[in-house]
Design an enzyme around this catalytic site. Structure first.
Site, short mmCIF file in Angstrom:
data_model
loop_
_atom_site.label_atom_id
_atom_site.label_comp_id
_atom_site.label_asym_id
_atom_site.label_seq_id
_atom_site.Cartn_x
_atom_site.Cartn_y
_atom_site.Cartn_z
N ARG A 67 78.31 -57.21 63.72
CA ARG A 67 77.18 -57.10 62.81
C ARG A 67 76.60 -58.49 62.60
O ARG A 67 77.33 -59.48 62.57
CB ARG A 67 77.63 -56.55 61.45
CG ARG A 67 77.87 -55.07 61.41
CD ARG A 67 78.17 -54.60 60.00
NE ARG A 67 79.43 -55.10 59.49
CZ ARG A 67 79.56 -56.08 58.61
NH1 ARG A 67 78.49 -56.68 58.12
NH2 ARG A 67 80.74 -56.47 58.20
N TYR A 195 75.01 -52.89 69.07
CA TYR A 195 76.39 -52.94 68.61
C TYR A 195 76.63 -52.27 67.26
O TYR A 195 75.91 -52.56 66.28
CB TYR A 195 76.86 -54.40 68.52
CG TYR A 195 78.36 -54.43 68.40
CD1 TYR A 195 79.15 -54.29 69.53
CD2 TYR A 195 78.97 -54.50 67.16
CE1 TYR A 195 80.52 -54.24 69.42
CE2 TYR A 195 80.34 -54.46 67.05
CZ TYR A 195 81.11 -54.32 68.18
OH TYR A 195 82.46 -54.25 68.07
N LYS A 204 76.74 -48.43 58.21
CA LYS A 204 76.49 -49.39 57.13
C LYS A 204 75.07 -49.27 56.57
O LYS A 204 74.85 -49.42 55.38
CB LYS A 204 76.74 -50.81 57.62
CG LYS A 204 78.12 -51.04 58.22
CD LYS A 204 79.22 -50.77 57.23
CE LYS A 204 80.57 -51.22 57.78
NZ LYS A 204 81.67 -50.94 56.85
N HIS A 224 82.18 -49.00 49.68
CA HIS A 224 82.85 -49.43 50.92
C HIS A 224 84.35 -49.24 50.72
O HIS A 224 85.10 -50.21 50.60
CB HIS A 224 82.49 -50.90 51.17
CG HIS A 224 82.90 -51.43 52.51
ND1 HIS A 224 83.06 -52.77 52.75
CD2 HIS A 224 83.18 -50.81 53.68
CE1 HIS A 224 83.41 -52.96 54.02
NE2 HIS A 224 83.50 -51.79 54.60
N SER A 246 86.63 -57.27 55.06
CA SER A 246 87.12 -57.15 56.44
C SER A 246 88.41 -57.95 56.62
O SER A 246 88.65 -58.90 55.90
CB SER A 246 86.10 -57.70 57.43
OG SER A 246 84.81 -57.46 56.99
N CYS A 248 91.51 -57.13 56.08
CA CYS A 248 92.56 -56.96 55.08
C CYS A 248 93.38 -55.69 55.31
O CYS A 248 94.16 -55.30 54.47
CB CYS A 248 91.97 -56.95 53.68
SG CYS A 248 91.34 -58.55 53.14
N ASP A 273 86.67 -45.98 55.60
CA ASP A 273 85.68 -47.05 55.43
C ASP A 273 84.71 -46.84 54.27
O ASP A 273 84.36 -47.79 53.60
CB ASP A 273 84.89 -47.23 56.74
CG ASP A 273 84.12 -48.55 56.79
OD1 ASP A 273 84.65 -49.56 56.31
OD2 ASP A 273 82.99 -48.57 57.31
N ARG A 364 86.45 -52.60 69.51
CA ARG A 364 86.55 -51.41 68.66
C ARG A 364 87.00 -50.17 69.42
O ARG A 364 86.86 -50.09 70.63
CB ARG A 364 85.17 -51.11 68.05
CG ARG A 364 84.60 -52.21 67.19
CD ARG A 364 85.14 -52.15 65.81
NE ARG A 364 84.69 -53.26 64.97
CZ ARG A 364 84.56 -53.18 63.65
NH1 ARG A 364 84.83 -52.06 63.01
NH2 ARG A 364 84.22 -54.23 62.96
C1 OXD Z 1 83.09 -53.62 58.53
C2 OXD Z 1 83.33 -52.46 59.39
O1 OXD Z 1 82.69 -54.68 59.01
O2 OXD Z 1 83.74 -51.42 58.86
O3 OXD Z 1 83.30 -53.50 57.32
O4 OXD Z 1 83.11 -52.54 60.61
MN MN Z 2 83.74 -51.49 56.74
#
Ligand code: OXD
Ligand code: MN
Length: 584
Positions: A67, A195, A204, A224, A246, A248, A273, A364
């Site tokens: 991102r 991407y 998102k 989130h 992210s 964690c 997520d 991913r």
């Molecule tokens: C993020 C994802 O970056 O879920 O939070 O990909």
């Molecule tokens: Mn996420």
């Protein structure tokens, strides 16, 4: 006159000029055609038919692997409505600038129209989006991540109640890449990236940025957060939702194999997520997972860290930017096996250790959620699951104890608003920068974050049975620099204490920051950990918290007078409680 959907698609085609427009029905036959198209594109391949049936590897352009927050904009008429934590463009200027890049961008290409539902098909909490895109990869991924095609078009009918998203790969030049959101119009435009979060507009862009804006208008919450159910002996399941920045271990927590399974504690996955939540008739906050798949980070995922997902990704999975072995199987760092000879890296070149990681660190997998052995029987319940606890967390080497419970909703909102995570300089192990990431929503809140805190406070007043709010930190280190807590499946011990607190049980000790587990509060049998380590894990150091207070004040100051008074109030209260401990 067509339907609102057709009218908008025609408008998008007028602008982008595709050679043809294809409405996706979501069928298996259509999917096969899309995947073939993806393979013809040249940067995708099929994986081993017997060990990874119906699995694909796709390689994105090397400058398009994550991102891009600096190219992501919230376009509200007033700059202050986007707030100090978002990039802002005025809507007219954004339409002009990004419109010029979209103009004619699909010439020679097919425009795929993807109607999709976010949330279970028959849920009143669900919403409809329509993405048009010139990327077969996006279509194939959206098919896993959402309920798309005929099912969505049937639900939409002639209604105009959908969130349109226009996506084009453009020329993939990062200088001509923009992801722009128009919250008032509930519209998304994205150009120049293929991407993940930049291109799968349901994730998102809609499910968080646009949805958070809608949620405030309409009195619900788009967060989130992962959603999990903790099953206790006897079979009762208690649902919890958790927000982490992210890196964690959110997906791992959502899909955890419990270390206390022999005692009857199991974790069930509802989502990994995003959570959409509304107050139910029973007075509890009910959550649905708007997504239908997991778009997870592959490196670091292995049988030790997440056995459930490892089992899930052996079929019907799209891998992005992983390495591939000579047997056509996916490979990445942390998978649990040494790199086999003949490995091809994520760029498609023969790999050796001098060439850096074989898989891109943000590689991913996209996998249907129902393939996880841990998937909850309630994951598509139309009314959602009742949430009893919110868990915030971050990566803090020194500051935060393993777990603490906030005093009440307002204090819990402050705990979420002051969340932060530290990066670690990998080479030296030194603690790096602290990034403030309120509720893990920093890059995902579609409006001024001060107003978002205000919305949390308002929701707290409206929910008859609000979730209790906790904070966890799996990453505290001892004087030797080593992690004090084993993490992964052992984290269920912390969830068990949270469950007991939800039920009004469990031993506690009051500290200035909240309640930590009291003596015997954590179930530690079967775990090799010293009493000193536990004491260190639960310790609240007033000096460290004083420094944290100064840092959070600076963060809050960014919001000026727009910050809700209650946030300053909680800040002052924490200061006073710390003062009392120091002088006591
Ligand atoms: C993020 C994802 O970056 O879920 O939070 O990909
Ligand atoms: Mn996420």
């Amino acid at each position: 006159m067509g339907t609102p959907l057709e009218n908008w698609v025609n408008e998008a085609a007028q602008l982008t000029r595709p050679d043809r427009v294809v409405y996706c029905d979501g069928s298996e036959a259509e999917n096969q055609g899309i995947l073939e198209e993806m393979l013809r594109g040249g940067d995708s391949l099929t994986l081993n038919e017997s060990t990874y049936p119906n699995c694909y590897l796709s390689r994105s352009s090397p400058n398009d692997v994550a991102r891009t927050e600096h190219l992501t904009f919230i376009c509200t008429p007033e700059k202050d409505d986007a707030g100090p934590t978002n990039n802002w463009m005025d809507p007219v200027g954004a339409k002009h600038k990004v419109g010029a890049l979209l103009s004619g961008a699909m010439r020679g290409r097919t425009m795929y129209v993807i109607p999709y539902i976010l949330g279970p098909v028959n849920s009143p909490l669900s919403k409809i989006g329509v993405e048009v895109t010139d990327s077969p990869y996006v279509v194939a991924n959206m098919r896993i991540m959402s309920r798309m095609g005929k099912v969505a078009q049937d639900r939409l009918g002639a209604s105009a109640d959908f969130v349109p998203g226009l996506h084009s790969l453009g020329d993939l030049d990062p200088m001509r890449r923009y992801i722009v959101h128009f919250p008032q119009e509930k519209l998304i435009w994205s150009v120049g990236s293929g991407y993940g979060g930049n291109a799968l507009l349901g994730k998102k862009c809609f499910a968080l940025r646009i949805a958070s804006f809608m949620a405030r208008e309409q009195g619900w919450m788009a967060e989130h957060m992962l959603i999990l159910g903790l099953e206790a002996p006897g079979g009762k399941v208690t649902y919890m939702a958790a927000a982490f920045p992210s890196a964690c271990g959110k997906t791992n927590l959502a899909m955890m194999v419990s270390a206390l399974e022999s005692q009857g504690y199991r974790v069930w996955t509802v989502g990994d997520d995003i959570a959409w939540m509304r107050i139910g008739a029973d007075g509890y906050l009910h959550a649905v997972n708007p997504e239908a798949g997991f778009f997870g980070v592959a490196p670091g995922t292995g049988f030790h860290t997440n056995p459930n997902v490892m089992e899930a990704i052996h079929r019907n999975t799209i891998f992005t930017n992983v390495a591939v072995t000579a047997k056509d199987e996916p490979w990445w760092e942390g998978i649990g096996e040494a790199p086999p000879p003949g490995l091809i890296n994520w760029k498609g070149d023969a790999w050796d250790s001098s060439k850096g990681p074989a898989a891109h660190p943000n590689a991913r997998y996209t996998v249907p959620a129902n393939q996880s052995p841990s998937i909850s029987s309630q994951w598509e319940a139309p009314e959602g699951v009742p949430i009893s606890a919110f868990i915030f967390g971050g990566r803090r080497a020194r500051l935060a104890p393993l777990v603490y419970e906030s005093f009440d909703w307002q204090h819990g909102t402050f705990v979420g608003a002051t969340m932060a995570s530290e990066t670690t300089a990998a080479a030296t192990g030194e603690v790096g920068i602290t990034r403030r990431d309120p509720m893990a929503m920093l890059p995902f809140c579609g409006y001024n974050m001060a107003d978002y805190f205000g919305h949390w406070l308002e929701m707290g007043k409206k929910i008859p049975h609000p979730p209790k709010i906790f904070h966890v930190n799996w990453f505290r280190r001892g004087a030797d620099g080593k992690f004090l807590w084993p993490g992964y499946g052992e984290n269920v011990r912390v969830l068990k204490w949270i469950l007991e607190r939800v039920e009004g049980r469990g031993s506690v000790q009051e500290t200035p920051i909240g309640y930590v587990p009291g003596p015997g509060g954590l179930t530690l049998d079967g775990l090799k950990i010293s009493p000193e380590a536990i004491e260190e894990l639960l310790r609240v150091n007033p000096d460290d918290w004083q420094a944290e207070l100064d840092d959070t004040r600076q963060f809050f100051d960014k919001f000026g007078t727009r910050l809700p008074r209650e946030m300053r109030e909680e800040h002052e209260r924490l200061g006073r409680r710390l003062q009392r401990t120091v002088t006591a």
